[in-house]
Design a protein around this motif. Structure first.
Motif, PDB file in Angstrom:
ATOM      1  N   PRO A 181      -5.319   7.782   0.589  1.00 26.67           N
ATOM      2  CA  PRO A 181      -6.396   6.794   0.373  1.00 26.67           C
ATOM      3  C   PRO A 181      -5.882   5.358   0.418  1.00 26.67           C
ATOM      4  CG  PRO A 181      -5.846   7.947  -1.671  1.00 26.67           C
ATOM      5  CD  PRO A 181      -5.128   8.658  -0.583  1.00 26.67           C
ATOM      6  N   GLU A 182      -4.624   5.126   0.029  1.00 25.49           N
ATOM      7  CA  GLU A 182      -4.083   3.767   0.074  1.00 25.49           C
ATOM      8  C   GLU A 182      -4.020   3.238   1.509  1.00 25.49           C
ATOM      9  OE1 GLU A 182      -2.659   5.833  -3.547  1.00 25.49           O
ATOM     10  OE2 GLU A 182      -2.636   6.305  -1.396  1.00 25.49           O
ATOM     11  N   MET A 183      -3.691   4.111   2.452  1.00 25.15           N
ATOM     12  CA  MET A 183      -3.610   3.678   3.846  1.00 25.15           C
ATOM     13  C   MET A 183      -5.003   3.475   4.441  1.00 25.15           C
ATOM     14  SD  MET A 183      -0.479   3.480   3.769  1.00 25.15           S
ATOM     15  CE  MET A 183      -0.206   2.857   5.420  1.00 25.15           C
ATOM     16  N   GLY A 197      11.894   1.507   1.350  1.00 23.43           N
ATOM     17  CA  GLY A 197      12.952   1.067   2.247  1.00 23.43           C
ATOM     18  C   GLY A 197      13.644   2.234   2.929  1.00 23.43           C
ATOM     19  N   TRP A 198      13.834   3.327   2.199  1.00 24.66           N
ATOM     20  CA  TRP A 198      14.455   4.507   2.814  1.00 24.66           C
ATOM     21  C   TRP A 198      13.516   5.167   3.816  1.00 24.66           C
ATOM     22  CZ3 TRP A 198      16.659   7.067  -2.269  1.00 24.66           C
ATOM     23  CH2 TRP A 198      17.640   6.217  -2.797  1.00 24.66           C
ATOM     24  N   LEU A 199      12.218   5.105   3.544  1.00 26.17           N
ATOM     25  CA  LEU A 199      11.261   5.743   4.442  1.00 26.17           C
ATOM     26  C   LEU A 199      11.182   5.059   5.805  1.00 26.17           C
ATOM     27  CD1 LEU A 199       8.205   6.592   2.155  1.00 26.17           C
ATOM     28  CD2 LEU A 199       9.629   8.209   3.391  1.00 26.17           C
ATOM     29  N   VAL A 200      11.039   3.756   5.793  1.00 27.58           N
ATOM     30  CA  VAL A 200      10.763   3.040   7.052  1.00 27.58           C
ATOM     31  C   VAL A 200      11.937   2.197   7.521  1.00 27.58           C
ATOM     32  CG1 VAL A 200       8.315   2.971   6.498  1.00 27.58           C
ATOM     33  CG2 VAL A 200       9.750   1.043   5.865  1.00 27.58           C
ATOM     34  N   ASN A 224       0.821  -1.211   0.000  1.00 30.80           N
ATOM     35  CA  ASN A 224       0.000   0.000   0.000  1.00 30.80           C
ATOM     36  C   ASN A 224       0.853   1.258   0.000  1.00 30.80           C
ATOM     37  OD1 ASN A 224      -3.107  -0.595   0.405  1.00 30.80           O
ATOM     38  ND2 ASN A 224      -2.000  -2.156   1.556  1.00 30.80           N
ATOM     39  N   VAL A 225       1.964   1.246   0.751  1.00 34.07           N
ATOM     40  CA  VAL A 225       2.850   2.410   0.730  1.00 34.07           C
ATOM     41  C   VAL A 225       3.486   2.565  -0.645  1.00 34.07           C
ATOM     42  CG1 VAL A 225       4.898   3.449   1.754  1.00 34.07           C
ATOM     43  CG2 VAL A 225       3.266   2.257   3.206  1.00 34.07           C
ATOM     44  N   VAL A 251       2.482   8.983   6.637  1.00 33.28           N
ATOM     45  CA  VAL A 251       2.534   7.557   6.311  1.00 33.28           C
ATOM     46  C   VAL A 251       3.798   6.923   6.873  1.00 33.28           C
ATOM     47  CG1 VAL A 251       2.715   5.911   4.406  1.00 33.28           C
ATOM     48  CG2 VAL A 251       1.082   7.790   4.282  1.00 33.28           C
ATOM     49  N   ARG A 252       4.901   7.657   6.827  1.00 33.09           N
ATOM     50  CA  ARG A 252       6.155   7.128   7.375  1.00 33.09           C
ATOM     51  C   ARG A 252       6.026   6.846   8.866  1.00 33.09           C
ATOM     52  NH1 ARG A 252      11.925  10.282   8.211  1.00 33.09           N
ATOM     53  NH2 ARG A 252      13.234   8.397   8.344  1.00 33.09           N
TER      54      ARG A 252
END
Length: 547
Positions: free
Chosen positions: A487-489, A420-423, A245-246, A455-456
């Motif tokens: 909306p994806e989350m 991957g960089w975000l979380v 989703n992210v 989101v992060r």
């Protein structure tokens, strides 16, 4: 050889036989055995009889002895039943411990073929059996494998994991069930529909816990057949759903990703193709990449044209003969989704790159001379790498990079790499070291698009909750997720609420689908070993019979 015959004699003594001779006949060692019993029980009425009716010899193939193929010529006596009320008039003495009824090989020989069939299948088992001195055919090996059906389980399963596997990917699928307590597969069958799975579950009412992925068919089957059982959603699939989703959100934010990457200046090590004009001074593979981008851009424009005319996602996919996921990605993106450049890892040239830049700044524009100098400094790579580096640092007109300097910015990452960089996903899964440029990219992206920061925070918190198993904090987190601006989350939150009991069980129970995924991997190995030509029933025998 005498010792081998002695072993055969001791085995035959258990069924009332003794070795009386041994002859070599056409490459076979024929061991002759005679009966030592004078009476035998009738298999129907169990009355003993010593009245001899006749005898005959059974030829039984046995395992080789000292590279000699062995055939047992066993005398078998027939007796008359003395019970007048018994429907059987005559019967043969029982040598069931040595060979089965109507069999032409001993049980020892049959067990060897059975083991080869389980490990290798038909043709491969036949080839190995020939090397071991067991003369047989592929059909015989498979017949022995099917003859010894899977034994019924002595222990009723209580905790099971269930997952699907592809018989023909995209067309036909099957289901595997694993006993998580005993760590072994207990069933393999074709189909993954709720009706087929529910039928199997009804036949196993002892199940108390069902670990599964997020597929709705297995959840529906468990609700129908085992309403009292506890369903556990697999933790890895929960994290995978979060990532999907992210990434879908990041696909939609493609222009923002490129804008954030352009704000991050990097050193010469991470310099990409940003400074080179398209089509001029490029290599063959670079021109091919540009051609593919042009074709993909043309496809994107066709999709968007059909979308503005009112076409649906699946309708556009059918009309253009492409996957509907590609159409969905194009439609949900605010601009043409550029493909991220391939990430380059460390090379032997990295230690000499600054020296090359200094030599070019000093006025040396000869790639061959620079390559020779770099070799003297200890460079062990190929010549083409140095020449390509010099060509990128020089303008197409041969001027040094100081005159026409390319923009040294971070290449736009793919959605998966950006996630991957975000979380910190890649640092957790692949031990990737933290890079300052990546963190600067994340900060720039969060500043450009504030929803990314939200989101992060939610994604990193979910990873922590899953790691520490905190169901109470999960409920509060789910409320925040439902109110997220992306909306994806919100769609992810809705899917979690639809399967809330199983998701909560993932936080409190130790069971997951990890074992099941491992057995699926073994099943796929066996399926590929069979070249996809054998039936699901034979695959089932090989998977369940090796426990």
């Amino acid at each position: 050889m005498a010792s081998g015959i002695g072993v055969i004699d001791r085995v035959l003594a258990r069924v009332g036989k003794r070795v009386v001779g041994c002859i070599n006949r056409r490459g076979y060692l024929v061991v002759q055995a005679r009966s030592t019993v004078r009476a035998a029980p009738c298999p129907t009425c169990r009355c003993w009889s010593g009245r001899l009716h006749g005898s005959y010899c059974r030829q039984l193939a046995e395992r080789p002895v000292l590279d000699e193929q062995v055939v047992l010529s066993v005398e078998t006596r027939r007796f008359k039943c003395l019970n007048n009320d018994c429907p059987r008039r005559t019967f043969a003495e029982d040598i069931h411990a040595l060979a089965g009824r109507h069999q032409r090989r001993t049980r020892s020989h049959a067990r060897a073929l059975h083991a080869l069939g389980h490990a290798l299948g038909g043709e491969a088992a036949r080839r190995l059996a020939a090397e071991l001195g067991l003369s047989t055919s592929a059909d015989t090996v498979l017949r022995e494998l099917r003859r010894s059906a899977v034994t019924r389980r002595k222990h009723l399963p209580r905790v099971v994991g269930i997952d699907d596997w592809a018989i023909a990917k995209g067309h036909h699928y099957g289901t595997i069930v694993v006993d998580l307590e005993r760590r072994e597969p207990i069933e393999v069958f074709a189909g993954r529909e709720a009706t087929a799975v529910a039928a199997w579950m009804r036949a196993n009412p002892s199940i108390r816990v069902v670990a599964r992925d997020r597929a709705g068919a297995y959840s529906e089957a468990a609700d129908i057949a085992l309403p009292a059982a506890t369903q556990v959603s697999d933790r890895w699939h929960l994290l995978s759903n979060l990532r999907d989703n992210v990434e879908r959100m990041l696909h939609r934010l493609g222009p923002q990703l490129r804008q954030a990457a352009q704000q991050v200046t990097v050193g010469g090590v991470t310099l990409g193709r940003q400074g080179l004009p398209r089509g001029a001074g490029l290599r063959g593979w670079q021109r091919l990449s540009d051609d593919r981008r042009a074709a993909r851009l043309a496809l994107y424009e066709k999709v968007m044209t059909l979308r503005t005319q009112g076409g649906t996602v699946k309708g556009i996919a059918r009309e253009l003969s492409i996957d509907y996921r590609t159409v969905r990605k194009f439609v949900t993106s605010s601009a043409f989704p550029e493909r991220a450049p391939r990430a380059r890892g460390p090379t032997p040239l990295d230690a000499h790159r600054r020296y090359i830049e200094e030599r070019i700044a000093q006025g040396c524009h000869c790639p061959t001379l620079i390559w020779q100098e770099v070799r003297q400094r200890g460079y062990t790579g190929c010549r083409a790498t140095v020449l390509g580096c010099v060509a990128r640092l020089l303008s197409p007109q041969g001027k040094p990079a100081s005159a026409v300097a390319p923009v040294r910015t971070l290449p736009s990452p793919s959605a998966r790499r950006a996630f991957g960089w975000l979380v910190g996903w890649r640092k957790l899964a692949f031990k990737e070291p933290k890079h300052v440029d990546h963190e600067r990219f994340v900060q720039a992206l969060c500043k450009i698009e504030p929803v990314v920061a939200e989101v992060r925070s939610l994604a990193r918190e979910f990873l922590g909750l899953m790691h520490r198993r905190r169901p109470r904090e999960f409920d509060r987190w789910l409320e925040r997720l439902s109110k997220c601006s992306a909306p994806e989350m919100r769609s992810f939150a809705k899917s979690l609420r639809n399967d809330l009991a199983a998701v909560r069980a993932a936080f409190t129970l130790p069971w997951s689908n990890g074992q099941t995924e491992g057995h699926v991997n073994r099943l796929k190995f066996l399926k590929r070993q069979m070249y996809g030509r054998a039936s699901v029933e034979l695959l089932r025998l090989r998977v369940l019979g090796q426990n």
